[in-house]
Write an enzyme that holds these catalytic residues in place. Structure first.
Site, PDB file in Angstrom:
ATOM      1  N   ALA A  13       0.793  -1.235   0.000  1.00 42.79           N
ATOM      2  CA  ALA A  13       0.000   0.000   0.000  1.00 42.79           C
ATOM      3  C   ALA A  13       0.822   1.281   0.000  1.00 42.79           C
ATOM      4  O   ALA A  13       0.372   2.308  -0.491  1.00 42.79           O
ATOM      5  CB  ALA A  13      -0.939  -0.013   1.212  1.00 42.79           C
ATOM      6  N   GLY A  92       0.079  -7.874  -9.493  1.00 44.69           N
ATOM      7  CA  GLY A  92       0.875  -7.327 -10.586  1.00 44.69           C
ATOM      8  C   GLY A  92       2.348  -7.328 -10.230  1.00 44.69           C
ATOM      9  O   GLY A  92       3.154  -6.718 -10.931  1.00 44.69           O
ATOM     10  N   ALA A 116      -0.857 -10.630 -13.627  1.00 49.69           N
ATOM     11  CA  ALA A 116      -0.532 -10.059 -14.941  1.00 49.69           C
ATOM     12  C   ALA A 116       0.674  -9.153 -14.803  1.00 49.69           C
ATOM     13  O   ALA A 116       0.788  -8.393 -13.835  1.00 49.69           O
ATOM     14  CB  ALA A 116      -1.722  -9.270 -15.493  1.00 49.69           C
ATOM     15  N   HIS A 148      12.354   1.906 -17.847  1.00 54.28           N
ATOM     16  CA  HIS A 148      11.606   2.185 -16.617  1.00 54.28           C
ATOM     17  C   HIS A 148      12.409   3.123 -15.722  1.00 54.28           C
ATOM     18  O   HIS A 148      13.611   3.308 -15.931  1.00 54.28           O
ATOM     19  CB  HIS A 148      11.319   0.887 -15.842  1.00 54.28           C
ATOM     20  CG  HIS A 148      10.183   0.095 -16.401  1.00 54.28           C
ATOM     21  ND1 HIS A 148      10.348  -0.833 -17.406  1.00 54.28           N
ATOM     22  CD2 HIS A 148       8.852   0.084 -16.106  1.00 54.28           C
ATOM     23  CE1 HIS A 148       9.173  -1.380 -17.701  1.00 54.28           C
ATOM     24  NE2 HIS A 148       8.251  -0.847 -16.937  1.00 54.28           N
ATOM     25  N   LYS A 152      13.285   0.804 -10.319  1.00 50.93           N
ATOM     26  CA  LYS A 152      12.718  -0.521 -10.607  1.00 50.93           C
ATOM     27  C   LYS A 152      13.772  -1.584 -10.365  1.00 50.93           C
ATOM     28  O   LYS A 152      14.914  -1.461 -10.797  1.00 50.93           O
ATOM     29  CB  LYS A 152      12.220  -0.591 -12.067  1.00 50.93           C
ATOM     30  CG  LYS A 152      11.557  -1.921 -12.391  1.00 50.93           C
ATOM     31  CD  LYS A 152      10.797  -1.881 -13.703  1.00 50.93           C
ATOM     32  CE  LYS A 152      10.216  -3.231 -14.076  1.00 50.93           C
ATOM     33  NZ  LYS A 152       9.224  -3.734 -13.103  1.00 50.93           N
ATOM     34  N   GLY A 158       8.624  -7.457 -16.280  1.00 50.48           N
ATOM     35  CA  GLY A 158       7.649  -8.537 -16.462  1.00 50.48           C
ATOM     36  C   GLY A 158       6.900  -8.395 -17.779  1.00 50.48           C
ATOM     37  O   GLY A 158       6.609  -9.385 -18.457  1.00 50.48           O
TER      38      GLY A 158
HETATM   39  P1  NAD Z   1       7.387   0.245  -4.586  1.00 48.75           P
HETATM   40  O1  NAD Z   1       8.777  -0.152  -4.249  1.00 48.75           O
HETATM   41  O2  NAD Z   1       7.053   1.698  -4.746  1.00 48.75           O
HETATM   42  O3  NAD Z   1       6.386  -0.352  -3.465  1.00 48.75           O
HETATM   43  C1  NAD Z   1       6.503  -1.652  -2.960  1.00 48.75           C
HETATM   44  C2  NAD Z   1       5.497  -1.860  -1.842  1.00 48.75           C
HETATM   45  O4  NAD Z   1       5.579  -3.230  -1.404  1.00 48.75           O
HETATM   46  C3  NAD Z   1       5.678  -0.998  -0.589  1.00 48.75           C
HETATM   47  O5  NAD Z   1       4.404  -0.675  -0.046  1.00 48.75           O
HETATM   48  C4  NAD Z   1       6.398  -1.949   0.391  1.00 48.75           C
HETATM   49  O6  NAD Z   1       6.135  -1.627   1.759  1.00 48.75           O
HETATM   50  C5  NAD Z   1       5.733  -3.260   0.011  1.00 48.75           C
HETATM   51  N1  NAD Z   1       6.563  -4.418   0.350  1.00 48.75           N
HETATM   52  C6  NAD Z   1       7.855  -4.662   0.034  1.00 48.75           C
HETATM   53  N2  NAD Z   1       8.260  -5.833   0.546  1.00 48.75           N
HETATM   54  C7  NAD Z   1       7.198  -6.341   1.199  1.00 48.75           C
HETATM   55  C8  NAD Z   1       7.002  -7.514   1.958  1.00 48.75           C
HETATM   56  N3  NAD Z   1       7.981  -8.415   2.129  1.00 48.75           N
HETATM   57  N4  NAD Z   1       5.759  -7.735   2.477  1.00 48.75           N
HETATM   58  C9  NAD Z   1       4.773  -6.835   2.311  1.00 48.75           C
HETATM   59  N5  NAD Z   1       4.903  -5.694   1.610  1.00 48.75           N
HETATM   60  C10 NAD Z   1       6.117  -5.454   1.084  1.00 48.75           C
HETATM   61  O7  NAD Z   1       7.007  -0.551  -5.915  1.00 48.75           O
HETATM   62  P2  NAD Z   1       5.941  -0.188  -7.057  1.00 48.75           P
HETATM   63  O8  NAD Z   1       6.556   0.698  -8.085  1.00 48.75           O
HETATM   64  O9  NAD Z   1       4.652   0.212  -6.411  1.00 48.75           O
HETATM   65  O10 NAD Z   1       5.772  -1.628  -7.766  1.00 48.75           O
HETATM   66  C11 NAD Z   1       5.356  -2.754  -7.023  1.00 48.75           C
HETATM   67  C12 NAD Z   1       5.386  -3.974  -7.934  1.00 48.75           C
HETATM   68  O11 NAD Z   1       4.418  -3.821  -8.974  1.00 48.75           O
HETATM   69  C13 NAD Z   1       6.737  -4.198  -8.637  1.00 48.75           C
HETATM   70  O12 NAD Z   1       6.949  -5.590  -8.720  1.00 48.75           O
HETATM   71  C14 NAD Z   1       6.501  -3.599 -10.030  1.00 48.75           C
HETATM   72  O13 NAD Z   1       7.338  -4.152 -11.008  1.00 48.75           O
HETATM   73  C15 NAD Z   1       5.070  -4.014 -10.229  1.00 48.75           C
HETATM   74  N6  NAD Z   1       4.303  -3.249 -11.240  1.00 48.75           N
HETATM   75  C16 NAD Z   1       3.432  -3.963 -11.994  1.00 48.75           C
HETATM   76  C17 NAD Z   1       2.596  -3.319 -12.888  1.00 48.75           C
HETATM   77  C18 NAD Z   1       1.577  -4.139 -13.650  1.00 48.75           C
HETATM   78  O14 NAD Z   1       0.758  -3.570 -14.412  1.00 48.75           O
HETATM   79  N7  NAD Z   1       1.563  -5.462 -13.463  1.00 48.75           N
HETATM   80  C19 NAD Z   1       2.666  -1.927 -13.043  1.00 48.75           C
HETATM   81  C20 NAD Z   1       3.565  -1.217 -12.246  1.00 48.75           C
HETATM   82  C21 NAD Z   1       4.377  -1.884 -11.329  1.00 48.75           C
END
Ligand code: NAD
Length: 236
Positions: A13, A92, A116, A148, A152, A158
């Site tokens: 979150a 995601g 996804a 990116h 990242k 992915g």
């Molecule tokens: P971010 O680093 O900004 O946020 C990560 C979040 O995960 C934080 O809230 C952190 O507290 C939490 N977290 C980390 N380790 C954790 C754990 N062990 N247990 C619980 N919570 C934990 O990352 P982001 O940019 O928000 O991206 C998150 C993920 O989503 C990445 O894997 C990114 O590649 C992916 N992503 C996917 C899509 C999609 O469309 N599928 C789009 C954007 C990002």
């Protein structure tokens, strides 16, 4: 009589995606965020949403669906919680291992599951275009270049790997290149090249709200569905 809202858990979150999810979910009457989970919490309640640290995951209130955008380390516990609680799981999180993909398939015997690499409609269409182009252009070089933001963690992205699978289904053997720079939300170029000509298929995401909206839509559609492994295109 109006149906009660779908109770949603957001995992990851405090992250870039988690914050977009929380903001956009607040505008949707059909959803109620009952738990926001992140590695460490500050305030216990933010804008009426209860926050939990990942160490408190087992104690979150009842929920119908979880959306996970965290990191591979956070993936297993929240998937296991959805199985234990009989809740739908939408994720995601990228960079997950083969073992974690197998855990998703196993979980889909018990709950509705959707993972996804990209929740945008444009990339779903790009995926189909890449497969068609690869099938129509045997022997052409296929290269996938993704860019990116500099924070990242995984590479290739992915989405690049999923586009590579689409190219592979069409018979191409893609190569990958990754750029990490500035605050780029996400760009994917799939290039097919032969002597004297070149095709470039490009998707540019300029705002991560597109991914958050897609994931919220998926959670709305998935809550209460039969167990199974769903794809974004099944829910469009
Ligand atoms: P971010 O680093 O900004 O946020 C990560 C979040 O995960 C934080 O809230 C952190 O507290 C939490 N977290 C980390 N380790 C954790 C754990 N062990 N247990 C619980 N919570 C934990 O990352 P982001 O940019 O928000 O991206 C998150 C993920 O989503 C990445 O894997 C990114 O590649 C992916 N992503 C996917 C899509 C999609 O469309 N599928 C789009 C954007 C990002």
């Amino acid at each position: 009589m109006t149906a009660s809202p779908i109770r949603l858990l957001i995992h990851g979150a405090s992250g870039r995606m988690g914050q977009a999810l929380l903001r956009l979910a607040g505008d949707l009457r059909e959803l109620q965020v009952v738990a926001a989970v992140q590695r460490r919490i500050g305030q216990r309640v933010v804008d009426g949403v209860p926050h939990f640290a990942s160490s408190e995951l087992a104690g979150v209130p009842a929920f119908d669906a979880a959306i996970d955008f965290s990191l591979p380390e956070g993936f297993d516990p929240v998937l296991a919680l959805c199985v234990a609680r009989g809740a739908a799981f939408v994720s995601g999180t990228t960079g997950i291992s083969d073992g974690q993909r197998q855990a998703l398939r196993d979980a889909s015997g018990t709950v509705a599951v959707l993972w996804a690499s990209n929740f945008s409609l444009g990339v779903a269409v790009l995926d189909e275009l890449v497969e068609r182009a690869a099938a129509a252009l045997p022997g052409w070089d296929c290269d996938i270049v993704e860019s990116h933001h500099s924070r990242k963690q995984d590479a290739p992205s992915g989405t690049a790997l999923s586009l590579g699978e689409a190219a592979g289904r069409g018979g191409a053997q893609p190569r990958y290149a990754s750029l990490r720079a500035g605050d780029i939300v996400g760009e994917h170029l799939v290039q097919f090249a032969a002597a004297g000509e070149r095709i470039e298929l490009v998707h540019r995401a300029t705002n991560r709200d597109i991914f958050a909206r897609g994931a919220l839509h998926a959670a709305t559609r998935l809550a209460g569905r039969a167990p199974g492994l769903y794809r974004v295109r099944d829910l469009l």
